[in-house]
Design a protein around this motif. Structure first.
Motif, mmCIF file in Angstrom:
data_model
loop_
_atom_site.group_PDB
_atom_site.id
_atom_site.type_symbol
_atom_site.label_atom_id
_atom_site.label_comp_id
_atom_site.label_asym_id
_atom_site.label_seq_id
_atom_site.Cartn_x
_atom_site.Cartn_y
_atom_site.Cartn_z
ATOM 1 N N LEU A 89 1.379 -0.863 -0.041
ATOM 2 C CA LEU A 89 -0.064 -0.298 0.007
ATOM 3 C C LEU A 89 1.636 0.777 -0.176
ATOM 4 N N GLY A 90 0.835 1.151 -1.232
ATOM 5 C CA GLY A 90 2.182 3.207 -1.016
ATOM 6 C C GLY A 90 1.949 4.390 -0.378
ATOM 7 N N TYR A 91 2.738 4.914 -0.103
ATOM 8 C CA TYR A 91 2.395 6.027 0.417
ATOM 9 C C TYR A 91 1.075 7.639 -0.721
ATOM 10 N N GLY A 92 0.341 7.934 0.746
ATOM 11 C CA GLY A 92 -0.378 8.655 0.148
ATOM 12 C C GLY A 92 -1.975 8.006 -0.607
ATOM 13 N N ASN A 93 -1.753 6.261 -0.045
ATOM 14 C CA ASN A 93 -3.550 5.977 -0.421
ATOM 15 C C ASN A 93 -4.282 6.097 0.855
ATOM 16 N N TRP A 94 -5.411 5.546 0.653
ATOM 17 C CA TRP A 94 -7.209 6.530 1.198
ATOM 18 C C TRP A 94 -7.233 5.143 2.368
ATOM 19 N N LYS A 95 -6.683 3.762 1.680
ATOM 20 C CA LYS A 95 -6.862 2.249 2.118
ATOM 21 C C LYS A 95 -7.808 1.999 3.496
ATOM 22 N N LEU A 96 -6.509 2.757 4.620
ATOM 23 C CA LEU A 96 -7.057 1.659 5.683
ATOM 24 C C LEU A 96 -6.518 3.195 6.643
ATOM 25 N N ASN A 101 -7.990 12.044 5.556
ATOM 26 C CA ASN A 101 -6.935 12.480 4.708
ATOM 27 C C ASN A 101 -5.994 11.090 4.484
ATOM 28 N N PRO A 102 -5.466 11.474 3.246
ATOM 29 C CA PRO A 102 -4.400 9.888 2.830
ATOM 30 C C PRO A 102 -3.641 9.891 3.825
ATOM 31 N N ASN A 103 -2.810 8.015 3.527
ATOM 32 C CA ASN A 103 -1.829 7.388 4.863
ATOM 33 C C ASN A 103 -0.546 7.620 4.499
ATOM 34 N N GLN A 104 -0.046 8.388 5.406
ATOM 35 C CA GLN A 104 1.207 9.535 5.225
ATOM 36 C C GLN A 104 2.555 7.967 5.664
#
Length: 156
Positions: A89-96, A101-104
């Motif tokens: 799961l790459g940086y800035g993804n919204w899944k988890l 705000n997207p994942n940091q």
């Protein structure tokens, strides 16, 4: 900025050595305070060997230093993979989790339970990242064992 003492430390060493019921209740109260007032804590005295901690941290560094294309090939929720929620799961993804705000951070997620085995996860090829899977499986076994030993503390 965080100051010394901002993150509660929970030391389970004495309880692991003695199984003393008073220590169990003291730890339960400390864990409850940390969880309710801060939201997280540092666990010490857990008996997870430093060599294993260093090994999994080194493997994480090696994984995240792989080329983007290699990590993308391991992306979470690829249509051809039958297990959801595992993989890169790459940086800035919204899944988890889903939030404003997207994942940091970037992450590599592995799951096992009574229905999902390690073989069901996305893994980098051994030639691409030698020792990665075995290190993850060793660390997961240690973490599971530790979690099971901690259950009584959460129960009091």
């Amino acid at each position: 900025p965080a100051r010394a003492g901002d993150v509660p430390t929970i030391d389970v060493g004495e309880w692991f050595r003695t199984n003393d019921v008073r220590e169990l209740h003291r730890l339960g109260a400390a864990l409850r305070r940390a969880s309710q007032e801060v939201g997280f804590y540092q666990l010490v005295g857990h008996e997870v060997p430093p060599l294993e901690l260093n090994a999994i941290l080194q493997q994480a560094k090696l994984f995240h230093s792989l080329p983007k294309r290699t990590k993308h090939d391991l992306a979470m929720d690829m249509p051809e993979h039958h297990v959801g929620g595992v993989g890169y799961l790459g940086y800035g993804n919204w899944k988890l989790p889903s939030r404003s705000n997207p994942n940091q951070n970037a992450a590599y997620v592995v799951k096992t339970d009574h229905r999902i085995a390690f073989d069901d996860n996305h893994w980098p090829q051994e030639v691409v990242l030698p020792g990665f899977r075995s290190a993850v499986e060793r660390y997961a076994a240690l973490a599971k064992g530790l979690a099971e030993r901690l259950l009584p503390i959460y129960a009091v």
